[in-house]
Enzyme design. Structure first.
Site, mmCIF file in Angstrom:
data_model
loop_
_atom_site.group_PDB
_atom_site.id
_atom_site.type_symbol
_atom_site.label_atom_id
_atom_site.label_comp_id
_atom_site.label_asym_id
_atom_site.label_seq_id
_atom_site.Cartn_x
_atom_site.Cartn_y
_atom_site.Cartn_z
ATOM 1 N N GLU A 493 37.669 39.837 41.076
ATOM 2 C CA GLU A 493 36.311 39.846 40.510
ATOM 3 C C GLU A 493 35.198 39.930 41.561
ATOM 4 O OE1 GLU A 493 36.099 36.455 37.858
ATOM 5 O OE2 GLU A 493 36.920 37.708 36.254
ATOM 6 N N LYS A 613 38.862 38.145 45.799
ATOM 7 C CA LYS A 613 38.902 36.795 45.227
ATOM 8 C C LYS A 613 40.351 36.409 44.919
ATOM 9 C CE LYS A 613 37.269 34.338 41.090
ATOM 10 N NZ LYS A 613 36.698 34.520 39.760
HETATM 11 C C1 BGC Z 1 39.636 34.711 37.268
HETATM 12 C C2 BGC Z 1 40.200 35.502 36.111
HETATM 13 C C3 BGC Z 1 40.689 34.548 35.037
HETATM 14 C C4 BGC Z 1 39.572 33.605 34.632
HETATM 15 C C5 BGC Z 1 40.009 32.598 33.612
HETATM 16 C C6 BGC Z 1 38.582 33.757 36.764
HETATM 17 O O1 BGC Z 1 38.139 32.956 37.823
HETATM 18 O O2 BGC Z 1 39.082 35.568 38.224
HETATM 19 O O3 BGC Z 1 41.268 36.317 36.556
HETATM 20 O O4 BGC Z 1 41.116 35.260 33.931
HETATM 21 O O5 BGC Z 1 39.113 32.911 35.765
HETATM 22 O O6 BGC Z 1 41.061 31.829 34.084
#
Ligand code: BGC
Length: 808
Positions: A493, A613
């Site tokens: 992300e 990340k």
């Molecule tokens: C992560 C996602 C995940 C979400 C919920 C985020 O911090 O980057 O991959 O789906 O958290 O757990």
């Protein structure tokens, strides 16, 4: 600390919110944080109760925009229970003098215990032994038993037992600028001899919630001399009980509650149902007996025994426990998904992401009915996913990155960077890979169960519509002779655009493209598995043309996979990004997991750097075995050499901050065979992540369910090599050196198999009457599988080399 008990030996206000999340009790229908009964929401405590699927939407004006958010609603608090000796103050952990304090979460029986001894300002000492359950057998019931002993005094005592519907959603500090008042009080009344009832409704989704409670006192001396007084306010109902106690004589107070909502089946109204359910509940002890039995049935299916691993074993069980409290056999009929943070807090507003990918493998192998129910949550939201695809100019079904009640996109458009105080555009909805995850989950469920009816009725339709979406988002590049997927985000992300572009989105994220290629193949395979009638029916209903089906095959062979420096590129152009100065930032900030926030606060952007990340390209090695990947790559017309895996793993491990708890799971997995020591270290870190609040203090806002489930899956599949390929169960054990042995059961094609692995030996036993698959693969050796304990498959494997060497 035994391997079944999570315990704390003292009260620590700083740790309390974390403990509340970790000591949450639930049953898949609802869950309640482990807040002390006498506490109310403040800087230290946050009692919260959440109903699976209990969402409500509010609109707030922020940064001159109207922001709508759907939240998993904090329901009326059913916990409040407190006492005060006559003329004294209500018991309060912060004002009383505490001599002893112990809190225990008993994972085996699913109960939360607290024992303490306190002295008030008048020198009166009282012991309290509290025990709480949220019933795993009867999902609408919960109960508290308090045993109070006046240690050095006699006299009158007042006990206050309440239902409090005046609560709001305020569990996550950074959401507090947004609306949080979801409940509208409807009724607070008394009924029968000793019942109270509270009814409230959510303000927009009109989910009506009713909680009925009775509080009874049991003690030889006082039972018939209790004064009971009803106290009522808007959104609040309570009974105040007043009675005599005698020094050294314990009194037991039982508060039993029944919770129903208008989402329930087979009820007339939530209020009526709550009163009726409560009237049939017995005493605490008999509730406990039934509840513990329900848990013992679950453990019989779900336990994983790790030999010689005290704390690690306990944490693994804690993770299994929280998984089963969030989704249980009670979830099957509820039309719910799996909230990423459990039913344990308000982070991510109870939304559902792609984390199911990490959660379903455990359920598939034990209680696949739950996976089926959760996949139906997705199937019911196909119309919403079709709408999202249409609105974005695509065909088929495009599931949202964050999903809630009705399947619309719930990802916020702005998010707050608490480090800079700025509200920033949130582009994470561009994570179209969630669609591949849903298709993957459909297929793996089918593989584990062989449930053709599911595939025929629901699964194939989802696969076709998702394939259709990928076909419409993919564009053909004439020059390269390849299909491309442009303008998306991968699982990482941090990167939501190129630093040289103003348009959000990246091109040819390798993970997304390869997953899309895989989806095309599974859609075609599923189509071939359907009987002729259903194939025709679905084809007609979805207006699938022959050309379209041919195009799936064509695109599935020609999707582009970018490479640079002999490794898979996370996305096209990744090689043009700058190397990040990890050491300098680690030194400057210590914890750099949220590098995105740090850099934004510095006026920079993480988009400029080779810094992720979380695992992105490496997800491929987590989801597929080397054999499957080799096959996929060759289908796509790319060379696949084993060395490339090692290079790609090394490359991204160095460039990932593990800002998501999911990342460590993937990293531990990809190292499981090449570097067992490093893999074990990563697993231990992932195991400690929630219990020690290692994710930067976020566990108090809800557990990280995907990561919890991921640790279990690492043990059950990562270390055993368990997979279903070509309709056969494959094992290929490779235990970390620290793990002496492993035993667990799996459900394979409707029947149970017992597995024991350790000291270089693997044993699989099928029960009497086994009529499942007749063969099983261990490494590349095939074994006949017969019924009955005496027909064990046993083989030795090379513990260091991790490959089977001979049949026994
Ligand atoms: C992560 C996602 C995940 C979400 C919920 C985020 O911090 O980057 O991959 O789906 O958290 O757990």
């Amino acid at each position: 600390m035994t391997s079944w008990i999570l315990s704390y030996d003292s009260y620590d206000p700083d740790q309390e919110a974390l403990r509340e999340a970790l000591c949450t009790l639930g049953n898949g229908y609802f869950a309640t944080r482990g807040a002390a009964e006498e506490s109310a929401a403040d800087e230290i405590h946050y009692p919260g109760t959440y109903l699976a699927g209990g969402y409500n939407r509010l609109v707030t004006k922020i940064a001159k925009r109207e922001i709508g958010n759907e939240d998993l609603v904090n329901l009326p608090n059913w916990l409040p229970l407190n006492f005060r000796p006559e003329g004294g103050e209500w018991f309060n952990l912060h004002t009383a003098e505490i001599f002893s304090y112990r809190q225990e979460l008993d994972l085996k029986q699913g109960i939360l215990r607290r024992t303490l001894r306190a002295r008030d300002r008048e020198g009166r000492e009282t012991s309290l032994a509290a025990c709480r359950l949220v019933h795993m057998g009867a999902p609408h019931l919960a109960a508290i038993e308090w045993t109070l002993t006046p240690e050095n005094w006699s006299g009158r005592i007042e006990v206050l037992s309440a239902l409090d519907g005046r609560v709001i959603n305020s569990g996550v500090a950074r959401y507090r600028q947004l609306g949080g008042k979801h409940l509208v009080p409807l009724a607070s009344e008394e009924f029968g001899e000793d019942g109270i009832l509270l009814v409230a409704e959510t303000s927009q989704s009109y989910i009506r919630i009713a909680v009925a409670a009775h509080t009874r006192v049991y003690a030889d001396k006082v039972s018939d001399k209790i004064e009971r007084q009803f106290r009522q306010a808007e959104g609040y109902a309570a009974h105040a009980l007043n009675f005599e106690v005698a020094e050294g004589h314990p009194v037991t107070i039982e508060k039993i509650i029944a919770l129903h909502s208008s989402r329930d089946h087979a009820i007339s109204s939530p209020g009526l149902a709550a009163v009726e359910t409560l009237s049939e509940a017995g005493r605490f002890e008999s509730l406990l007996e039934d509840h513990a039995r329900a848990w013992s049935h679950l453990w019989h299916r779900c336990d994983i025994v790790m030999e010689g691993q005290g704390r690690t074993q306990m944490i693994l069980r804690l993770h299994i426990f929280h998984l089963l409290q969030t989704v249980s056999p009670h979830s099957v009929d509820l039309d719910v998904g799996v909230p990423a943070r459990g039913l344990h807090g308000e982070a991510y507003r109870g939304h559902i992401f792609w984390d199911e990918l990490f959660i379903f493998p455990f359920l598939n192998m034990r209680i696949p009915e739950i996976t089926r129910g959760l996949l139906r949550y997705r199937h019911r939201r196909l119309p919403a996913a079709r709408r999202l695809a249409r609105e974005a100019g695509y065909r088929g079904a495009m599931y949202p990155w964050q999903s809630g009640s009705d399947g619309r996109e719930e990802t916020q458009i702005l998010h707050l960077n608490p480090k800079s105080g700025r509200w920033l555009p949130d582009n994470s909805h561009l994570q179209r890979h969630v669609n591949a995850a849903i298709a993957y989950n459909v297929w793996r469920y089918y593989q584990a169960t062989g449930d053709r009816e599911f595939l025929s009725l629901y699964g194939a339709e989802m696969l076709f519509e998702i394939a259709r979406f990928w076909a419409s988002i993919a564009t053909f590049n004439q020059i390269r002779g390849r299909y491309e997927i442009r303008g998306v985000m991968g699982p990482d992300e941090y990167h939501d655009r190129y630093p040289w572009s103003d348009t959000p989105g990246l091109n040819n994220n390798a993970y997304t493209n390869i997953m899309a290629a895989w989806v095309f193949r599974r859609a075609l395979e599923a189509r071939a598995l359907l009987d002729t009638d259903r194939r025709v029916e679905l084809g007609e209903t979805l207006a699938l043309t022959g050309d379209e089906i041919t195009s799936w095959d064509e695109i599935g062979r020609k999707l582009l996979v970018p490479f640079h420096e002999g490794v898979i590129s996370q996305f096209e152009g990744y090689e043009r990004l700058l190397e990040f100065e990890w050491d300098i930032y680690r030194e400057k900030y210590g914890d750099i997991r949220r590098l995105d926030r740090i850099l934004e606060a510095e006026g920079d952007t993480v988009n400029r750097y080779k810094a992720s990340k979380q695992a992105d390209a490496l997800m491929l090695f987590y989801l597929f075995s080397a054999e499957e990947l080799r096959e996929l790559f060759s289908h796509l017309g790319y060379n696949f050499e084993g060395e490339m895996i090692t290079r790609t793993v090394d490359y991204y491990l160095k460039r990932t901050s593990n800002g998501s708890s999911l990342s460590g799971i993937v990293h531990s997995w990809v190292l499981a065979r090449s570097n067992r020591a490093a893999s074990w270290t990563q697993l231990k870190e992932a195991l400690e992540s929630d219990i020690a609040d290692g994710q930067g203090g976020t566990t108090r806002e809800g557990i990280h369910l995907g990561a919890m489930a991921g640790t279990i899956d690492l043990v059950q599949r990562g270390h055993t090599g368990l997979e279903i390929r070509d309709d056969l169960l494959h094992l290929n054990p490779c235990l970390p050196e620290e793990l002496q042995g492993l035993s667990f059961r799996i459900r394979h094609r409707g029947q149970w198999l017992d597995m024991e692995i350790g000291c270089g030996r693997l044993t699989v036993s099928a029960p009497e009457g086994w009529d499942g698959p007749r063969r099983i693969m261990v490494g590349d050796m095939s074994f006949a599988l017969h019924a009955g304990e005496r027909n064990k498959i046993a083989c030795d494997y090379e513990q260091n080399g991790c490959s089977p060497i001979k049949k026994v």
